[in-house]
Enzyme design. Sequence first.
Site, PDB file in Angstrom:
ATOM      1  N   TYR A  23       7.775 -10.741   8.558  1.00 40.02           N
ATOM      2  CA  TYR A  23       6.747 -11.737   8.276  1.00 40.02           C
ATOM      3  C   TYR A  23       7.310 -13.156   8.370  1.00 40.02           C
ATOM      4  O   TYR A  23       6.590 -14.105   8.673  1.00 40.02           O
ATOM      5  CB  TYR A  23       6.145 -11.501   6.893  1.00 40.02           C
ATOM      6  CG  TYR A  23       5.237 -10.301   6.830  1.00 40.02           C
ATOM      7  CD1 TYR A  23       4.147 -10.174   7.682  1.00 40.02           C
ATOM      8  CD2 TYR A  23       5.478  -9.274   5.918  1.00 40.02           C
ATOM      9  CE1 TYR A  23       3.322  -9.070   7.626  1.00 40.02           C
ATOM     10  CE2 TYR A  23       4.653  -8.166   5.853  1.00 40.02           C
ATOM     11  CZ  TYR A  23       3.585  -8.069   6.705  1.00 40.02           C
ATOM     12  OH  TYR A  23       2.757  -6.975   6.659  1.00 40.02           O
TER      13      TYR A  23
ATOM     14  N   HIS B  62       0.820  -1.194   0.000  1.00 43.55           N
ATOM     15  CA  HIS B  62       0.000   0.000   0.000  1.00 43.55           C
ATOM     16  C   HIS B  62       0.863   1.257   0.000  1.00 43.55           C
ATOM     17  O   HIS B  62       1.903   1.293   0.645  1.00 43.55           O
ATOM     18  CB  HIS B  62      -0.930   0.005   1.213  1.00 43.55           C
ATOM     19  CG  HIS B  62      -2.010   1.026   1.086  1.00 43.55           C
ATOM     20  ND1 HIS B  62      -1.837   2.318   1.488  1.00 43.55           N
ATOM     21  CD2 HIS B  62      -3.229   0.954   0.539  1.00 43.55           C
ATOM     22  CE1 HIS B  62      -2.944   3.004   1.212  1.00 43.55           C
ATOM     23  NE2 HIS B  62      -3.799   2.193   0.634  1.00 43.55           N
TER      24      HIS B  62
END
Length: 361
Positions: free
Chosen positions: A255, A146
Amino acid sequence: MKPMHALTSAAALCAIILGTNAAAFAQPVLTIEPLASFDRPWAVATLPQGGFLVTEKPGRLVHVTRTGNKQPISGVPGVTASGQVGLHDIALAPDFESSGLIYLTWVDGSAGGALHLGRGRIDLARAELSDFGVLWQATPSGGNGHPGAMMTFSDDGQLFLTSGDRQLGDPAQDLTDSRGKILRLASDGQAAPGNPFAEAPEVWTLGHRNPYGIAFDGQGRLWSHEMGPRGGDELNLIEPGRNYGWPLVSEGRQYSGFAIPDHDTRPDLAAPVIKWSPVIAPAGMIYYDGAVFPEWQGSFLIGGLRSQALVRVELDGTSAREAERWDMGNRIRDVVADEQGEVYLLEDGDGGRLLRLVRQD
């Protein structure tokens, strides 16, 4: 339309369960009133004459009346709607009532996936946007995540724009790269005078991951929140020239699960005022000073995506704490308040609704 289920905040539930002094949690009883639904809505702005402008991620701008009637607006720029990008934020110019100018942010794949800022004049009677032009474009372009893309204006008319790192990390520390920054621009998209970096005239602060909400408080201080990688969502007090650390430090983890040094290891880098782990995935944010909910005056209201919540943050000077959290049952993409102090929430996703919060006490 009829209001839906009553909402109870986490703090009020604690008062009931633990027998806490009820006066300490004298918060309003709320229900929600749906006004309209949309195709993947992203941001909402209230109009001074009443009604709303709502952006939809696939590239549509919609005028919504107070009663929920919808009218699409023509003249919106073409966007790339894929993954986390598309048509994003909308802001009214400070002189909107006389100029009719609005600002939009979006990602255009024809330019390598770059974040864009543009401005045009809206005519609600004709349902069209005219004289629209690009004011600013991220350089270099590209990335996967994003783009930030949120806007707010200061009292002196300068435009603050968040620019995400696009999941690339390193650009956030590179002053020659507009990604991973908060920018301060003049109303025409040029670098505002007086910014702190001579070598990067647009940049106000650096070291941001995905700054996804930005607002001034009642004392003129600028705040922004951003999503952490895996844990470590942040609320930051934004001060010119500061480095907020990403990707050198974080309160979350990669992650992959690998650790990232936390802010305590680098006191030279600005630490968050609030950190959230587990994450709330913060979205739109407003500073509330309205009359409809006097209990909330002096607070930030923040939408939660992962948390599916409305989060209230109380401010005390340069300190802040989460005070209330309402389970909305859906991801909340944006939060706005009109001139009367009514609060509206925008749900995320296909069929996401514009909701009005209604007092029941």
